[in-house]
Design a protein around this motif. Structure first.
Motif, short mmCIF file in Angstrom:
data_model
loop_
_atom_site.label_atom_id
_atom_site.label_comp_id
_atom_site.label_asym_id
_atom_site.label_seq_id
_atom_site.Cartn_x
_atom_site.Cartn_y
_atom_site.Cartn_z
N MET A 68 -27.98 -47.68 -95.54
CA MET A 68 -28.17 -46.50 -94.68
C MET A 68 -28.46 -45.26 -95.52
O MET A 68 -29.28 -44.41 -95.14
CB MET A 68 -26.92 -46.27 -93.81
CG MET A 68 -26.66 -47.38 -92.80
SD MET A 68 -28.07 -47.68 -91.70
CE MET A 68 -28.14 -46.15 -90.80
N ARG A 69 -27.82 -45.17 -96.68
CA ARG A 69 -28.07 -44.01 -97.55
C ARG A 69 -29.53 -44.02 -98.03
O ARG A 69 -30.19 -42.97 -98.08
CB ARG A 69 -27.12 -44.07 -98.75
CG ARG A 69 -27.29 -42.90 -99.72
CD ARG A 69 -26.28 -42.94 -100.86
NE ARG A 69 -24.95 -42.55 -100.40
CZ ARG A 69 -23.96 -43.40 -100.13
NH1 ARG A 69 -24.15 -44.71 -100.27
NH2 ARG A 69 -22.79 -42.97 -99.72
N ARG A 70 -30.04 -45.21 -98.35
CA ARG A 70 -31.39 -45.31 -98.89
C ARG A 70 -32.46 -45.09 -97.82
O ARG A 70 -33.50 -44.47 -98.08
CB ARG A 70 -31.57 -46.70 -99.52
CG ARG A 70 -32.92 -46.91 -100.20
CD ARG A 70 -32.98 -48.24 -100.93
NE ARG A 70 -32.90 -49.37 -100.03
CZ ARG A 70 -31.84 -50.18 -99.91
NH1 ARG A 70 -30.75 -49.96 -100.66
NH2 ARG A 70 -31.85 -51.20 -99.08
N ASN A 71 -32.21 -45.56 -96.59
CA ASN A 71 -33.24 -45.51 -95.55
C ASN A 71 -33.07 -44.33 -94.59
O ASN A 71 -34.04 -43.66 -94.23
CB ASN A 71 -33.23 -46.82 -94.76
CG ASN A 71 -33.70 -48.00 -95.59
OD1 ASN A 71 -34.88 -48.17 -95.83
ND2 ASN A 71 -32.75 -48.82 -96.05
N ALA A 72 -31.83 -44.09 -94.14
CA ALA A 72 -31.61 -42.98 -93.21
C ALA A 72 -31.46 -41.65 -93.92
O ALA A 72 -31.71 -40.59 -93.33
CB ALA A 72 -30.37 -43.26 -92.36
N GLY A 73 -31.05 -41.71 -95.21
CA GLY A 73 -30.83 -40.48 -95.96
C GLY A 73 -32.03 -39.56 -96.00
O GLY A 73 -31.91 -38.36 -95.71
N PRO A 74 -33.22 -40.06 -96.36
CA PRO A 74 -34.39 -39.16 -96.40
C PRO A 74 -34.71 -38.53 -95.05
O PRO A 74 -35.15 -37.37 -95.00
CB PRO A 74 -35.52 -40.11 -96.85
CG PRO A 74 -34.83 -41.19 -97.61
CD PRO A 74 -33.53 -41.40 -96.91
N GLN A 75 -34.50 -39.26 -93.98
CA GLN A 75 -34.79 -38.69 -92.65
C GLN A 75 -33.75 -37.64 -92.28
O GLN A 75 -34.07 -36.64 -91.62
CB GLN A 75 -34.86 -39.81 -91.62
CG GLN A 75 -36.03 -40.76 -91.87
CD GLN A 75 -36.23 -41.78 -90.78
OE1 GLN A 75 -35.64 -41.68 -89.70
NE2 GLN A 75 -37.09 -42.76 -91.04
N LEU A 76 -32.49 -37.85 -92.68
CA LEU A 76 -31.48 -36.82 -92.46
C LEU A 76 -31.84 -35.56 -93.26
O LEU A 76 -31.65 -34.44 -92.78
CB LEU A 76 -30.10 -37.34 -92.90
CG LEU A 76 -29.34 -38.21 -91.90
CD1 LEU A 76 -28.08 -38.77 -92.55
CD2 LEU A 76 -28.96 -37.41 -90.66
N GLN A 77 -32.36 -35.76 -94.46
CA GLN A 77 -32.76 -34.62 -95.28
C GLN A 77 -33.89 -33.84 -94.61
O GLN A 77 -33.88 -32.60 -94.58
CB GLN A 77 -33.23 -35.13 -96.66
CG GLN A 77 -33.66 -34.04 -97.62
CD GLN A 77 -32.47 -33.26 -98.17
OE1 GLN A 77 -31.45 -33.83 -98.52
NE2 GLN A 77 -32.60 -31.94 -98.24
N ASP A 78 -34.84 -34.55 -94.03
CA ASP A 78 -35.96 -33.88 -93.36
C ASP A 78 -35.50 -33.09 -92.14
O ASP A 78 -35.98 -32.00 -91.86
CB ASP A 78 -37.01 -34.90 -92.95
CG ASP A 78 -37.78 -35.45 -94.14
OD1 ASP A 78 -37.73 -34.82 -95.21
OD2 ASP A 78 -38.40 -36.51 -93.99
N VAL A 79 -34.58 -33.69 -91.37
CA VAL A 79 -34.17 -33.09 -90.09
C VAL A 79 -33.13 -32.00 -90.30
O VAL A 79 -33.26 -30.89 -89.77
CB VAL A 79 -33.62 -34.18 -89.14
CG1 VAL A 79 -33.06 -33.54 -87.87
CG2 VAL A 79 -34.71 -35.18 -88.80
N LEU A 80 -32.08 -32.30 -91.07
CA LEU A 80 -30.95 -31.39 -91.18
C LEU A 80 -30.89 -30.67 -92.52
O LEU A 80 -30.01 -29.82 -92.73
CB LEU A 80 -29.64 -32.17 -90.99
CG LEU A 80 -29.49 -32.93 -89.66
CD1 LEU A 80 -28.20 -33.72 -89.64
CD2 LEU A 80 -29.53 -31.96 -88.49
N HIS A 81 -31.80 -31.05 -93.43
CA HIS A 81 -31.83 -30.44 -94.76
C HIS A 81 -30.51 -30.67 -95.50
O HIS A 81 -30.02 -29.81 -96.22
CB HIS A 81 -32.12 -28.94 -94.67
CG HIS A 81 -33.32 -28.63 -93.82
ND1 HIS A 81 -34.61 -29.03 -94.16
CD2 HIS A 81 -33.44 -28.01 -92.60
CE1 HIS A 81 -35.45 -28.64 -93.21
NE2 HIS A 81 -34.78 -28.04 -92.26
N LEU A 82 -29.96 -31.86 -95.29
CA LEU A 82 -28.75 -32.29 -95.98
C LEU A 82 -28.97 -33.69 -96.51
O LEU A 82 -29.55 -34.54 -95.82
CB LEU A 82 -27.54 -32.33 -95.02
CG LEU A 82 -26.89 -31.03 -94.57
CD1 LEU A 82 -25.81 -31.33 -93.56
CD2 LEU A 82 -26.28 -30.30 -95.76
N ASN A 83 -28.53 -33.96 -97.75
CA ASN A 83 -28.58 -35.33 -98.21
C ASN A 83 -27.45 -36.13 -97.56
O ASN A 83 -26.55 -35.56 -96.93
CB ASN A 83 -28.54 -35.43 -99.74
CG ASN A 83 -27.24 -34.86 -100.32
OD1 ASN A 83 -26.16 -35.07 -99.79
ND2 ASN A 83 -27.37 -34.15 -101.43
#
Length: 807
Positions: A238-253
């Protein structure tokens, strides 16, 4: 020799036909009840075992915490199944199921709405054991617009299972070609679908959206794979796949997201645990509850024990009359082992007859039990494979245990003492029998308290103010089937006499139609200023039709175009925002999974909290948005002639779309369906409690008869000396009443603890009230006294001359 044992046993039992009948009836009643419960437990434990690789199949669940709200889903992101298969060598296969409601299916000039539809990956047959009658399972669901159907559907629409190559028309426009026919799914499955549509038909199945959870994902591990090690890899996945999308949306790693108190995690649940141990959002069907299996299993054991105890008590009650028979047999040279064999053969014969009667009773009562429990249990060859040996062992074990006490006790009498009328002091020793009486009434009282607590909780649920009015609300389903005529249908229904209000939306407090979204208080989409809420699209008649109260602000209005960007929030959502006055506050709703675009809304009203989920859970945030949703039409009725009004609504439907099915329900019934498991449990508890009390009373009857027989001469002397009936009844009853009081003292804290634990499963519950305890105790005492009094009064009225003439 054995034949002689049976002949003697038959004559002895026939001579004491009254006790024999009571013995057989009590044991048969206990065994029949126990069998019905065993059928229920075995059925519940059999779910999904039809899959040959069931021990290696797991479902991926999502655990989400965001904006201070926890939500657990039985579904997961669209790309997960592909990543499982591609990147993890321990995975043999994976597949997804996507439930998106049903379609209208054309059958000649008739249109039938089918709900049991699901989109499935081609690997469906690699994971689950679904026997294919016609077609190639390896290619059946590869192409778009293909469908695999069950044999029942094939026969219903095509009158044959040879349906490969035939086509369905869904919603008057979608053509699906049949590429396979499978056997009907077993009843013991956690999903029940008749149509499996190719996943390639859904565009969303190809999206790389890791922040959306719409797919039920299953994984088949290779033989020998360590599931614990595999599950330990999921956080990194989840960190590898969902992490980048969380970064894009919420600007948080990902690490910062979790360190802020949020959670976005995967977990696995074994396939065999889904039915009894999983009740999450997005389940494919209504699951059972492992607690009920434990409870009913314990009840079955207790009822069987009580029946065996009664058998022993009644056998003991008769044994005093056979003391001289034993003495005469010993004087004539009968060895003790033959006497033991004789008594055991009598016990086993009674047990065998009781078992035969119990099997017949259970078979005849099975349809009634199925109706009460909501099951469809049937006896077949597979059932007999384990049932017959179990019954034979039961006959031998119960027969031996129940007959062992009188057999070994009576056979040990000294013939001289017996023939002189001096019985062993063992007849006076009542510690074992007293303990058994306490045990019987302990169980009875626990069940009485449990039944009353369940009844009170169900009554509380049915009468609780839910924050909306569900009375006389007719829900017409599938209004979207009317197409462009939906608005016409709504307006025509609104004009009918007796209609107090009409609202059109599928988002109802009693439906499973849900939509969860993260709504932000700031344009920057700060997760600390977010609310994870149910976001429902409704019209301006929603609040008045369901009588949902406005706390502040106003309702939507079709006269105000700006309301297309308006929101109404419930009290819980307003509280989570942390602002004193949410009116006119801007809110931002992402319009896609990646939150590349979002829409600005303004809050125009706050409504009182209302229960839209089970009362087992606390009320969560709800945000209403103004718009058009054609899921269903809810009609508030205000008339005494409901049947007549329903007929008029149906006529309006048929006048617009004569070929389409008219499907409806009442909101009251939909609400009750949410608690059907508890209602069934309550009904079954009442039945089991009544049977337990009846069986316990038979045991008490036997002990009262035993006590009266042992004190016949004492009663005769007391009557000669002037004792009246009341004195003798009191003398014979007080010892038993004392035992029941002991049972009450032990049972009350035990029952209170377990029912208190059961009530903790409800966020809204009725506390255990004092009168429940008092009523249960009084009922147990009254039942015991009435049972004892029958034998006591009979003994008190007996002629003392008969009992004293031999002295």
């Amino acid at each position: 020799m054995f034949k002689n044992y049976l002949k003697t046993a038959y004559r002895t039992l026939k001579k004491n036909v009254g006790f024999t009948a009571i013995n057989i009836f009590g044991l048969a009643l206990g065994l029949a009840t126990c069998m019905l419960i065993v059928f229920y437990v075995v059925d519940e434990l059999s779910y999904d075992k039809y899959n040959t690789r069931a021990d290696r199949i797991y479902r991926a669940n999502m655990q989400i915490r965001f904006g201070g709200i926890d939500q657990n889903y039985a579904s997961s992101p669209a790309p997960l199944a592909g990543v499982f298969k591609k990147d993890y060598p321990e995975v043999e296969s994976s597949c997804r199921l996507l439930q998106r409601g049903g379609y209208n299916v054309k059958k000649g000039n008739q249109t039938i709405h089918e709900d049991k539809m699901v989109f499935a990956d081609p690997t469906l047959f690699d994971v689950f054991t679904l026997p294919v009658i016609v077609g190639d399972p390896g290619h059946a669901l590869v192409e778009p617009n293909t469908v695999v159907i069950t044999e029942t559907i094939a026969k219903r629409y095509f009158n044959t299972v040879q349906a490969v190559g035939k086509t369905f028309t869904f919603d008057d426009k979608l053509l699906y070609k049949v590429t396979g026919v499978i056997k009907d799914l077993p009843r013991q499955s956690h999903f029940h679908f008749d149509f499996f549509l190719s996943m390639a038909s859904k565009d969303e199945s190809r999206e790389n959206a890791w922040l959306s959870n719409n797919f039920n994902t299953y994984v088949l591990l290779k033989p020998g794979a360590d599931v614990k090690q595999f599950e330990a890899k999921l956080p990194e996945l989840m960190r590898r796949n969902a992490g980048p999308q969380l970064q894009d949306v919420l600007h948080l790693n990902f690490d910062a997201f979790e360190s802020a108190g949020n959670r976005y995690r995967l977990s696995l649940v074994p396939l065999l645990d889904i039915h009894l141990k999983s009740n999450l959002m997005s389940e494919l069907d209504h699951n059972g509850n492992i607690q009920y299996v434990y409870i009913f299993g314990a009840v079955a054991v207790f009822i069987l024990l009580i029946a065996c105890v009664n058998f022993m008590n009644l056998s003991t009650a008769r044994s005093a009359n056979r003391a001289r028979e034993v003495g005469v047999r010993k004087v004539l040279g009968s060895a003790r082992k033959y006497l033991i064999a004789q008594f055991l053969s009598e016990s086993i014969m009674v047990t065998f007859v009781a078992t035969v009667i119990a099997v017949a009773a259970a078979y005849l009562l099975l349809p009634v039990f199925n109706n009460i429990s909501g099951k469809n249990i049937g006896l077949n060859a597979a059932s007999l494979v384990w049932l017959v040996p179990c019954l034979l062992v039961t006959v031998l074990v119960i027969g031996f245990l129940a007959g062992s006490y009188p057999a070994f006790f009576l056979s040990g009498f000294q013939p001289i003492e017996v023939l002189k009328g001096k019985l062993s002091a063992g007849f006076k020793g009542g510690m074992l029998r007293s303990s058994l009486v306490v045990f019987q009434f302990f169980i009875s009282i626990v069940l009485i308290i449990g039944t009353l607590v369940i009844y009170n909780q169900l009554k509380y649920i049915q009468n609780k103010d839910l924050g909306y009015n569900r009375s006389q609300v007719l829900v017409v389903h599938g209004v979207y089937n009317l197409g462009e005529q939906t608005r016409v249908f709504k307006e025509e229904v609104k004009q009918l006499p007796g209609v107090a209000g009409v609202t059109m939306t599928g988002f109802l407090p009693t439906s499973d139609y849900r939509n969860s979204s993260s709504v932000f208080q700031e344009r920057a989409l700060d997760p600390k200023k977010a609310v994870l809420a149910q976001t429902w699209t409704v019209d301006d008649k929603y609040l008045p039709t369901l009588d949902i109260k406005l706390v502040k602000g106003r309702n939507f209005s079709d006269q105000m175009p700006t309301d297309s960007a308006a929101m109404i929030v419930n009290e819980t959502a307003a509280r989570l925002m942390g602002v004193k006055d949410p009116l006119n506050k801007p809110m931002y709703l992402p319009m896609d999974n990646m939150a590349k675009t979002f829409k600005e809304y303004h809050i125009i009203g706050v409504i009182k909290d209302f229960n839209f989920a089970s009362l087992r859970n606390n009320i969560s945030p709800v945000i209403l948005m103004y718009g058009q949703d054609n899921g269903s039409l809810s009609v508030k009725m205000h008339t005494a002639n409901i049947t007549g009004l329903m007929a008029q609504i149906k006529d309006k439907w048929k006048s617009i779309q004569p070929g389409k099915e008219f499907s409806y329900s009442f909101m009251d019934d939909d609400f009750d369906a949410s608690y059907r498991a508890e209602q069934r449990m309550g009904t079954i508890f009442i039945i089991f409690t009544t049977l337990t009390i009846v069986i316990a009373c038979l045991g008490l009857f036997g002990l009262a008869a035993y006590a009266a027989e042992q004190r016949t001469k004492e009663i005769g002397i007391r009557k000669v000396l002037g004792a009246n009936v009341a004195n003798i009844v009191g003398m014979l009853s007080k010892d038993f009443i004392r035992l029941v009081l002991i049972a009450i003292i032990i049972a009350i804290p035990f029952a209170w603890f377990f029912m208190h634990q059961w009530l903790q499963g409800f966020a809204y519950r009725q506390n255990i009230q004092w009168w429940v305890i008092v009523l249960s105790a009084v009922a147990a005492l009254l039942i015991a006294f009435v049972t004892i009094s029958f034998q006591s009064i009979k003994a008190a009225l007996a002629n003392p001359v008969r009992s004293l003439k031999n002295e």
